[in-house]
Design a protein around this motif. Sequence first.
Motif, PDB file in Angstrom:
ATOM      1  N   UNK A 173       0.863  -1.365   0.175  1.00 40.20           N
ATOM      2  CA  UNK A 173       0.006  -0.003  -0.036  1.00 40.20           C
ATOM      3  C   UNK A 173       0.629   1.387   0.163  1.00 40.20           C
ATOM      4  N   UNK A 174       0.474   2.310  -0.864  1.00 40.26           N
ATOM      5  CA  UNK A 174       1.283   3.456  -0.986  1.00 40.26           C
ATOM      6  C   UNK A 174       0.747   4.414   0.291  1.00 40.26           C
ATOM      7  N   UNK A 175       1.238   5.772   0.008  1.00 34.55           N
ATOM      8  CA  UNK A 175       0.793   6.884   1.071  1.00 34.55           C
ATOM      9  C   UNK A 175      -0.457   7.450   0.954  1.00 34.55           C
ATOM     10  N   UNK A 176      -1.114   7.214  -0.218  1.00 33.61           N
ATOM     11  CA  UNK A 176      -2.392   8.019  -0.417  1.00 33.61           C
ATOM     12  C   UNK A 176      -3.285   6.866  -1.338  1.00 33.61           C
ATOM     13  N   UNK A 177      -4.734   6.953  -1.276  1.00 36.44           N
ATOM     14  CA  UNK A 177      -5.668   6.401  -1.875  1.00 36.44           C
ATOM     15  C   UNK A 177      -5.194   5.322  -2.480  1.00 36.44           C
ATOM     16  N   UNK A 178      -5.030   5.374  -3.916  1.00 34.59           N
ATOM     17  CA  UNK A 178      -4.838   4.195  -4.892  1.00 34.59           C
ATOM     18  C   UNK A 178      -3.319   4.181  -5.388  1.00 34.59           C
ATOM     19  N   UNK A 179      -2.453   4.811  -4.555  1.00 32.83           N
ATOM     20  CA  UNK A 179      -0.992   4.637  -4.790  1.00 32.83           C
ATOM     21  C   UNK A 179      -0.503   3.309  -4.474  1.00 32.83           C
ATOM     22  N   UNK A 180       0.333   2.882  -5.194  1.00 31.95           N
ATOM     23  CA  UNK A 180       0.916   1.746  -4.581  1.00 31.95           C
ATOM     24  C   UNK A 180       2.551   1.893  -4.543  1.00 31.95           C
ATOM     25  N   UNK A 181       3.089   1.187  -3.448  1.00 29.20           N
ATOM     26  CA  UNK A 181       4.647   1.488  -3.234  1.00 29.20           C
ATOM     27  C   UNK A 181       5.201   0.072  -3.766  1.00 29.20           C
ATOM     28  N   UNK A 182       6.562   0.580  -4.339  1.00 29.66           N
ATOM     29  CA  UNK A 182       7.429  -0.667  -4.800  1.00 29.66           C
ATOM     30  C   UNK A 182       8.785  -0.431  -4.285  1.00 29.66           C
ATOM     31  N   UNK A 183       9.464  -1.601  -3.819  1.00 26.70           N
ATOM     32  CA  UNK A 183      10.799  -1.582  -3.485  1.00 26.70           C
ATOM     33  C   UNK A 183      11.635  -2.581  -4.298  1.00 26.70           C
ATOM     34  N   UNK A 184      12.548  -2.431  -4.971  1.00 28.14           N
ATOM     35  CA  UNK A 184      13.375  -3.116  -5.916  1.00 28.14           C
ATOM     36  C   UNK A 184      14.707  -3.238  -5.617  1.00 28.14           C
ATOM     37  N   UNK A 185      15.093  -4.329  -5.306  1.00 28.67           N
ATOM     38  CA  UNK A 185      16.720  -4.422  -4.855  1.00 28.67           C
ATOM     39  C   UNK A 185      17.411  -5.038  -6.018  1.00 28.67           C
ATOM     40  N   UNK A 186      18.445  -4.043  -6.575  1.00 34.38           N
ATOM     41  CA  UNK A 186      19.377  -4.486  -7.642  1.00 34.38           C
ATOM     42  C   UNK A 186      20.761  -4.953  -6.981  1.00 34.38           C
ATOM     43  N   UNK A 187      21.270  -5.946  -7.534  1.00 34.48           N
ATOM     44  CA  UNK A 187      22.440  -6.641  -7.022  1.00 34.48           C
ATOM     45  C   UNK A 187      23.554  -6.789  -8.252  1.00 34.48           C
ATOM     46  N   UNK A 188      24.846  -6.183  -8.020  1.00 36.29           N
ATOM     47  CA  UNK A 188      25.929  -6.715  -9.180  1.00 36.29           C
ATOM     48  C   UNK A 188      27.213  -6.253  -8.580  1.00 36.29           C
ATOM     49  N   UNK A 189      28.504  -6.563  -9.063  1.00 36.81           N
ATOM     50  CA  UNK A 189      29.563  -6.194  -8.776  1.00 36.81           C
ATOM     51  C   UNK A 189      29.794  -4.826  -9.107  1.00 36.81           C
ATOM     52  N   UNK A 209      -0.269   6.442 -15.608  1.00 36.62           N
ATOM     53  CA  UNK A 209       0.124   6.793 -14.223  1.00 36.62           C
ATOM     54  C   UNK A 209       1.438   7.706 -14.056  1.00 36.62           C
ATOM     55  N   UNK A 210       1.726   7.945 -12.785  1.00 33.40           N
ATOM     56  CA  UNK A 210       2.817   8.851 -12.448  1.00 33.40           C
ATOM     57  C   UNK A 210       3.568   8.350 -11.415  1.00 33.40           C
ATOM     58  N   UNK A 211       5.064   8.567 -11.280  1.00 28.32           N
ATOM     59  CA  UNK A 211       5.924   8.285 -10.376  1.00 28.32           C
ATOM     60  C   UNK A 211       6.025   9.259  -9.326  1.00 28.32           C
ATOM     61  N   UNK A 212       6.021   8.608  -8.033  1.00 25.42           N
ATOM     62  CA  UNK A 212       6.014   9.580  -6.858  1.00 25.42           C
ATOM     63  C   UNK A 212       7.307   9.064  -6.053  1.00 25.42           C
ATOM     64  N   UNK A 213       7.546  10.061  -5.084  1.00 24.51           N
ATOM     65  CA  UNK A 213       8.457   9.711  -3.830  1.00 24.51           C
ATOM     66  C   UNK A 213       9.581   8.688  -4.244  1.00 24.51           C
ATOM     67  N   UNK A 214      10.395   9.163  -5.411  1.00 24.85           N
ATOM     68  CA  UNK A 214      11.528   8.144  -6.091  1.00 24.85           C
ATOM     69  C   UNK A 214      12.607   8.352  -5.111  1.00 24.85           C
ATOM     70  N   UNK A 215      13.106   7.290  -4.442  1.00 21.21           N
ATOM     71  CA  UNK A 215      14.342   7.376  -3.736  1.00 21.21           C
ATOM     72  C   UNK A 215      15.522   6.149  -3.982  1.00 21.21           C
ATOM     73  N   UNK A 216      16.594   6.343  -3.750  1.00 22.29           N
ATOM     74  CA  UNK A 216      17.789   5.367  -3.967  1.00 22.29           C
ATOM     75  C   UNK A 216      18.419   5.176  -2.618  1.00 22.29           C
ATOM     76  N   UNK A 232       1.040   6.254  -9.005  1.00 24.99           N
ATOM     77  CA  UNK A 232      -0.181   6.834  -8.815  1.00 24.99           C
ATOM     78  C   UNK A 232      -0.913   6.791 -10.018  1.00 24.99           C
ATOM     79  N   UNK A 233      -1.925   6.047 -10.121  1.00 28.01           N
ATOM     80  CA  UNK A 233      -2.507   5.539 -11.586  1.00 28.01           C
ATOM     81  C   UNK A 233      -3.668   6.147 -11.907  1.00 28.01           C
TER      82      UNK A 233
END
Length: 262
Positions: A173-189, A209-216, A232-233
């Motif tokens: 679940x995202x921070x608002x209404x119909x938003x969805x939160x994703x976490x992606x882990x990348x691995x490599x040398x 849709x639009x991308x919100x709250x992008x963090x690395x 946010x769709x």
Amino acid sequence: TLFARANLDHVGFGCVMGTFLSGPQSRRGFDDLRPAVHEISGVQMLTGNGEWIYRPVSNPANLQVSSFQDSNPRGFGLVQREREPNAFVDDDQRFELRPSVWMEPLGEWGPGSVQLIEIPSESELNDNIISYWRPRQPIAAGSETTIAYRQAWCWQPPERPPLATATRLRQGRGSQARRRRFLVDFTGDRLGDPALVAAIRANVTATPGTIQNLRLWPYPERRSMRVAFEVDPGSETLSELRLVLDAGGQPVSETLLNRWTW
């Protein structure tokens, strides 16, 4: 070699099937003591122009069919990327030991698409994930078609991207209404190089849709990077996501594709 006795509009070559019931990227509220139940994590592709693509699979509420257009593919298959026993806690099935299956086309296959079919399932006994190559051109009655490929049953595909790979996808679940939160882990040398890591940017798109709250979050000591964002769709019910890490205009990771339906 296929001798067509009738006109064939939809033909599949290099078909492989597997089971995906639940996992961090697709739970659907299953009441199961195991944290994940799947023998494959996703479909991996090496396109004719050399792009590495990874698409996690899911157990959708409704039938989902995806088509990845390409010409003269260099490889594709269903892969199991989760190799930690504690990810499944299943001493009988041992899903972490299930093989990946990689198709290596021999010769030029021409234009077509990798098809991915995700069938809703309530049982781990069902092979509800199907992948195959579909030529663009129909096969005419009376014609002769020859196609060849190698099939590797393996711990990991014999060809591996010289890039960081998406080792885990989670969503909630995202921070608002119909938003969805994703976490992606990348691995490599290469993610262990602090100078390179400082230059990495995440290119994320959602259509629609639009991308919100992008963090690395870089972790050079682990040779990994975590990407978090919300989608946010708006009023739409389906969104196609695309994510790739790059530095100086050059890809540092494979391309991650994902579909989310509301």
